[in-house]
Motif scaffolding. Structure first.
Motif, PDB file in Angstrom:
ATOM      1  N   ALA A 142       0.836  -1.029  -0.121  1.00 51.24           N
ATOM      2  CA  ALA A 142       0.103  -0.156   0.028  1.00 51.24           C
ATOM      3  C   ALA A 142       0.996   1.256  -0.132  1.00 51.24           C
ATOM      4  O   ALA A 142       0.486   1.882  -0.670  1.00 51.24           O
ATOM      5  N   ILE A 143       1.979   1.042   0.939  1.00 49.72           N
ATOM      6  CA  ILE A 143       2.636   2.556   0.807  1.00 49.72           C
ATOM      7  C   ILE A 143       3.645   2.696  -0.582  1.00 49.72           C
ATOM      8  O   ILE A 143       3.408   3.665  -1.091  1.00 49.72           O
ATOM      9  N   ILE A 144       4.021   1.622  -1.114  1.00 47.38           N
ATOM     10  CA  ILE A 144       4.618   1.329  -2.164  1.00 47.38           C
ATOM     11  C   ILE A 144       3.715   2.056  -3.379  1.00 47.38           C
ATOM     12  O   ILE A 144       4.286   2.948  -4.087  1.00 47.38           O
ATOM     13  N   PHE A 145       2.416   1.575  -3.540  1.00 47.96           N
ATOM     14  CA  PHE A 145       1.530   2.160  -4.454  1.00 47.96           C
ATOM     15  C   PHE A 145       1.186   3.473  -4.028  1.00 47.96           C
ATOM     16  O   PHE A 145       1.069   4.406  -5.240  1.00 47.96           O
ATOM     17  N   THR A 146       1.193   4.058  -3.097  1.00 48.80           N
ATOM     18  CA  THR A 146       0.822   5.430  -2.705  1.00 48.80           C
ATOM     19  C   THR A 146       2.143   6.141  -3.179  1.00 48.80           C
ATOM     20  O   THR A 146       1.878   7.325  -3.851  1.00 48.80           O
ATOM     21  N   VAL A 147       3.291   6.054  -2.828  1.00 48.39           N
ATOM     22  CA  VAL A 147       4.583   6.611  -3.352  1.00 48.39           C
ATOM     23  C   VAL A 147       4.590   6.617  -4.936  1.00 48.39           C
ATOM     24  O   VAL A 147       4.955   7.585  -5.509  1.00 48.39           O
ATOM     25  N   ALA A 148       4.363   5.425  -5.782  1.00 46.82           N
ATOM     26  CA  ALA A 148       4.309   5.260  -6.928  1.00 46.82           C
ATOM     27  C   ALA A 148       3.407   6.367  -7.641  1.00 46.82           C
ATOM     28  O   ALA A 148       3.686   6.952  -8.681  1.00 46.82           O
ATOM     29  N   GLY A 149       2.146   6.239  -7.164  1.00 47.57           N
ATOM     30  CA  GLY A 149       1.175   7.193  -7.587  1.00 47.57           C
ATOM     31  C   GLY A 149       1.635   8.911  -7.572  1.00 47.57           C
ATOM     32  O   GLY A 149       1.560   9.456  -8.279  1.00 47.57           O
ATOM     33  N   GLY A 150       2.125   8.984  -6.400  1.00 46.65           N
ATOM     34  CA  GLY A 150       2.597  10.518  -6.177  1.00 46.65           C
ATOM     35  C   GLY A 150       3.790  10.714  -7.007  1.00 46.65           C
ATOM     36  O   GLY A 150       3.928  11.865  -7.586  1.00 46.65           O
ATOM     37  N   LEU A 151       4.669   9.802  -7.340  1.00 49.63           N
ATOM     38  CA  LEU A 151       5.902  10.127  -8.255  1.00 49.63           C
ATOM     39  C   LEU A 151       5.298  10.095  -9.881  1.00 49.63           C
ATOM     40  O   LEU A 151       5.932  11.004 -10.456  1.00 49.63           O
ATOM     41  N   ILE A 152       4.185   9.271 -10.250  1.00 49.30           N
ATOM     42  CA  ILE A 152       3.740   9.556 -11.319  1.00 49.30           C
ATOM     43  C   ILE A 152       3.132  10.903 -11.522  1.00 49.30           C
ATOM     44  O   ILE A 152       3.259  11.538 -12.709  1.00 49.30           O
ATOM     45  N   LEU A 187      -3.525  10.429  -5.072  1.00 44.80           N
ATOM     46  CA  LEU A 187      -5.002   9.901  -4.572  1.00 44.80           C
ATOM     47  C   LEU A 187      -5.122   8.650  -5.345  1.00 44.80           C
ATOM     48  O   LEU A 187      -5.509   7.672  -4.616  1.00 44.80           O
ATOM     49  N   PHE A 188      -4.503   8.261  -6.573  1.00 43.58           N
ATOM     50  CA  PHE A 188      -4.865   7.231  -7.103  1.00 43.58           C
ATOM     51  C   PHE A 188      -3.994   6.085  -6.536  1.00 43.58           C
ATOM     52  O   PHE A 188      -4.268   4.878  -6.290  1.00 43.58           O
ATOM     53  N   GLY A 189      -2.527   6.629  -6.054  1.00 41.37           N
ATOM     54  CA  GLY A 189      -1.852   5.680  -5.320  1.00 41.37           C
ATOM     55  C   GLY A 189      -2.397   5.329  -4.083  1.00 41.37           C
ATOM     56  O   GLY A 189      -2.322   4.245  -3.577  1.00 41.37           O
ATOM     57  N   ILE A 190      -3.146   6.323  -3.315  1.00 38.48           N
ATOM     58  CA  ILE A 190      -3.669   5.827  -2.018  1.00 38.48           C
ATOM     59  C   ILE A 190      -4.742   4.832  -2.287  1.00 38.48           C
ATOM     60  O   ILE A 190      -4.910   4.112  -1.466  1.00 38.48           O
ATOM     61  N   MET A 191      -5.630   5.278  -3.360  1.00 42.71           N
ATOM     62  CA  MET A 191      -6.803   4.188  -3.426  1.00 42.71           C
ATOM     63  C   MET A 191      -6.292   2.969  -3.968  1.00 42.71           C
ATOM     64  O   MET A 191      -6.759   1.836  -3.221  1.00 42.71           O
ATOM     65  N   ALA A 192      -5.208   2.811  -4.597  1.00 46.96           N
ATOM     66  CA  ALA A 192      -4.751   1.506  -4.981  1.00 46.96           C
ATOM     67  C   ALA A 192      -4.174   0.588  -3.799  1.00 46.96           C
ATOM     68  O   ALA A 192      -4.390  -0.372  -3.438  1.00 46.96           O
ATOM     69  N   GLY A 193      -3.554   1.607  -2.838  1.00 47.21           N
ATOM     70  CA  GLY A 193      -2.869   1.109  -1.637  1.00 47.21           C
ATOM     71  C   GLY A 193      -4.038   0.722  -0.736  1.00 47.21           C
ATOM     72  O   GLY A 193      -4.329  -0.633   0.032  1.00 47.21           O
TER      73      GLY A 193
END
Length: 168
Positions: A8-18, A158-164
């Motif tokens: 979840a943390i990785i997806f949140t960070v990845a979404g933010g980076l994108i 937000l999409f990263g958090i949602m995926a997380g």
């Protein structure tokens, strides 16, 4: 459970980076416009001060390290060769540059048509007209950066958090 939290943390960070990456692309357009503005200024100085020919201008532009993002400059001819058409060489060089947008490329194409076509004063006046058009393009890029940059960063996060959350 630790695996899910980590994912979840990785997806949140990845979404933010994108999101930040997309916003940075908008900022890159502004940097390109700034370099083109510098190119126009440099050409006006060369035309005004030295009344250089087009090949001398190309040599000067190639030696200017602040124009590194304008890749087409590397391919400009430095000296006259029999049977060579400067405008054709200018356009070939522009085709090799993948960093500039369509509007900027059109301005640069018109710049190639202006250089060496008349006396220095007329060329300087024409380059000033191109600068005014570039200012309008840069204003549009600035507005896009302000409006869409924040949106891209927020949406990516937000999409990263949602995926997380979906993983949890």
């Amino acid at each position: 459970m630790i695996f899910r939290i980590s994912a979840a943390i990785i997806f949140t960070v990845a979404g933010g980076l994108i999101g930040c990456s997309l916003a940075e692309k908008l900022n890159e357009k502004r940097r390109i416009c700034a370099e083109i503005e510098h190119l126009f200024q440099r050409i006006k100085i060369l035309l005004n001060r030295k009344s250089e020919d087009v090949f001398a201008i190309c040599r000067e532009l190639k030696s200017d390290s602040s124009l590194k993002s304008l890749k087409f400059i590397r391919y400009l001819p430095e000296k006259f060769s029999a049977g060579e058409n400067f405008r054709r060489e200018w356009h070939k060089s522009l085709e090799k540059d993948d960093c500039t947008g369509q509007e900027e490329r059109e301005l640069l194409s018109r710049l190639g048509e202006i250089l060496g076509s008349s006396d220095s004063a007329s060329q300087i006046e024409a380059v000033s007209g191109l600068q005014a058009e570039l200012k309008k393009i840069d204003d549009i890029h600035r507005e896009n950066l302000i409006k869409k940059g924040r949106l891209y960063r927020a949406a990516g996060l937000l999409f990263g958090i949602m995926a997380g959350i979906l993983i949890l």
